[in-house]
Design a protein around this motif. Structure first.
Motif, short mmCIF file in Angstrom:
data_model
loop_
_atom_site.label_atom_id
_atom_site.label_comp_id
_atom_site.label_asym_id
_atom_site.label_seq_id
_atom_site.Cartn_x
_atom_site.Cartn_y
_atom_site.Cartn_z
N VAL A 1 68.28 -20.51 58.47
CA VAL A 1 68.33 -21.97 58.87
C VAL A 1 67.73 -22.99 57.89
O VAL A 1 68.05 -23.90 57.49
N LEU A 2 66.56 -22.32 57.57
CA LEU A 2 65.72 -23.20 56.78
C LEU A 2 65.99 -23.29 55.39
O LEU A 2 66.15 -24.33 54.54
N ALA A 3 66.67 -22.14 55.04
CA ALA A 3 67.46 -22.22 53.47
C ALA A 3 68.46 -22.83 53.52
O ALA A 3 68.64 -23.79 52.64
N ALA A 4 69.28 -23.15 54.40
CA ALA A 4 70.41 -23.80 54.73
C ALA A 4 69.96 -25.19 54.44
O ALA A 4 70.68 -25.99 53.90
N LEU A 5 69.11 -25.72 55.12
CA LEU A 5 68.57 -27.02 55.39
C LEU A 5 68.04 -27.45 54.04
O LEU A 5 68.16 -28.48 53.52
N ILE A 6 67.06 -26.59 53.34
CA ILE A 6 66.66 -26.93 51.95
C ILE A 6 67.75 -27.06 50.97
O ILE A 6 67.91 -28.14 50.11
N GLY A 7 68.95 -26.24 50.91
CA GLY A 7 70.05 -26.42 50.13
C GLY A 7 70.60 -27.59 50.51
O GLY A 7 71.27 -28.47 49.42
N LEU A 8 71.04 -28.11 51.67
CA LEU A 8 71.69 -29.33 51.84
C LEU A 8 70.85 -30.69 51.37
O LEU A 8 71.42 -31.47 50.97
N LEU A 9 69.43 -30.41 51.91
CA LEU A 9 68.73 -31.51 51.11
C LEU A 9 68.76 -31.81 49.65
O LEU A 9 68.90 -32.92 49.01
N VAL A 10 68.75 -30.50 48.85
CA VAL A 10 68.86 -30.62 47.22
C VAL A 10 70.22 -31.28 47.11
O VAL A 10 70.21 -32.05 46.05
N ALA A 11 71.37 -30.85 47.79
CA ALA A 11 72.53 -31.25 47.34
C ALA A 11 72.47 -32.85 47.74
O ALA A 11 73.29 -33.58 46.69
N ALA A 12 72.17 -33.23 48.78
CA ALA A 12 72.23 -34.63 49.06
C ALA A 12 71.35 -35.49 48.26
O ALA A 12 71.70 -36.56 47.71
N ALA A 13 70.18 -34.95 47.71
CA ALA A 13 69.12 -35.61 46.82
C ALA A 13 70.19 -35.68 45.59
O ALA A 13 69.81 -36.97 44.73
N SER A 14 70.68 -34.74 44.93
CA SER A 14 71.35 -34.51 43.92
C SER A 14 72.48 -35.77 43.83
O SER A 14 72.60 -36.54 42.66
N SER A 15 73.16 -35.77 44.56
CA SER A 15 74.43 -36.86 44.67
C SER A 15 73.78 -38.29 44.87
O SER A 15 74.34 -39.30 44.12
N ALA A 16 72.82 -38.39 45.63
CA ALA A 16 72.17 -39.86 45.80
C ALA A 16 71.35 -40.26 44.44
O ALA A 16 71.57 -41.44 44.05
N ALA A 17 70.99 -39.40 43.75
CA ALA A 17 70.41 -39.58 42.28
C ALA A 17 71.56 -40.02 41.41
O ALA A 17 71.39 -40.90 40.54
N LEU A 18 72.69 -39.47 41.25
CA LEU A 18 73.69 -39.79 40.65
C LEU A 18 74.41 -41.25 40.74
O LEU A 18 74.55 -41.95 40.05
N VAL A 19 74.48 -41.38 42.06
CA VAL A 19 74.87 -42.76 42.47
C VAL A 19 73.75 -43.94 42.17
O VAL A 19 74.22 -44.77 41.54
N LEU A 20 72.74 -43.68 42.58
CA LEU A 20 71.62 -44.63 42.34
C LEU A 20 71.19 -44.85 40.79
O LEU A 20 70.96 -46.03 40.29
N SER A 21 71.52 -43.86 39.93
CA SER A 21 71.47 -44.10 38.68
C SER A 21 72.25 -44.67 37.80
O SER A 21 72.15 -44.79 36.72
N SER A 22 73.54 -44.58 38.60
CA SER A 22 74.85 -45.35 37.70
C SER A 22 74.67 -46.67 37.67
O SER A 22 74.21 -47.43 38.28
N PRO A 23 74.97 -47.27 36.31
CA PRO A 23 74.74 -48.60 36.05
C PRO A 23 75.84 -49.39 36.85
O PRO A 23 76.83 -49.10 37.28
#
Length: 205
Positions: free
Chosen positions: A42-64
């Protein structure tokens, strides 16, 4: 810098499409598999989801962000109320630009490869297939053109084209004022001794 409160004639964030976010899911899955031996599923899945969400957010926020705004800092050479083109962190008054042209996918590939000019200002993302090319007409600027990616090239060109309408309106207003002054001056031509004033002066009603 341009004012953050300046009204936008056009605005667009060059965010990645949904297919690019699959990379974030893959990254989250790799992290999930990597931490599973050391923690609960459960904790591993939560960490994986957080990493995926953070990566997507970084892609959007860093877009010009590409925008055409009305008004800005006169320090950039434009009038305070003159529209500006903003592409990422760069801003230029539209009065320093020529006529914009739409660039299709093939043209964009050429401008990014064989026909690339190192002096040009480029706002590009790999997931974009369309762009607008705008020549720089200011002789003080060594940049030959701006190449700006966009999903709505026709709308961006239209927003930049409003500058031509504004300039034409100003020219018509200036011409009308000149004609008005000429008409008033013709009512009393210059006389050797003037018209109720100093010699050579123009009398006005």
């Amino acid at each position: 810098m341009d004012s953050p409160d300046a009204p936008a004639l056009y605005t667009e964030r060059l965010a990645p499409p949904a297919s690019v976010h699959l990379v974030s899911l893959v990254l989250g899955g790799i992290v999930l598999l990597g931490v599973t031996p050391f923690t609960s599923p459960v904790l591993a899945a939560l960490i994986g989801l957080l990493v995926a969400a953070a990566s997507s957010a970084a892609l959007v926020l860093s877009s010009p962000v590409v925008a055409v705004i009305r008004g800005g800092d006169p320090a950039d050479g434009g009038a305070p109320d003159e529209p500006r083109l903003r592409a990422g962190g760069a801003v230029i008054p539209v009065g320093a630009l020529g006529a914009a042209e739409v660039v299709d996918a093939d043209g964009l590939q050429r401008l990014m490869r064989t026909d690339a000019d190192a002096r040009a200002h480029v706002c590009h993302r790999g997931w974009m297939s369309g762009a607008v090319r705008v020549p720089v007409t200011d002789p003080r600027d060594a940049t030959p053109y701006w190449l700006v990616c966009t999903r709505r090239p026709a709308q961006l060109v239209a927003a930049l084209g409003r500058r031509e309408s504004q300039l034409e309106s100003r020219r018509e207003s200036w011409t009308l004022r000149r004609r008005t002054r000429s008409t008033r001056a013709d009512r009393c031509p210059r006389r050797p001794a003037g018209c109720g004033g100093a010699p050579g002066s123009t009398w006005r009603t």
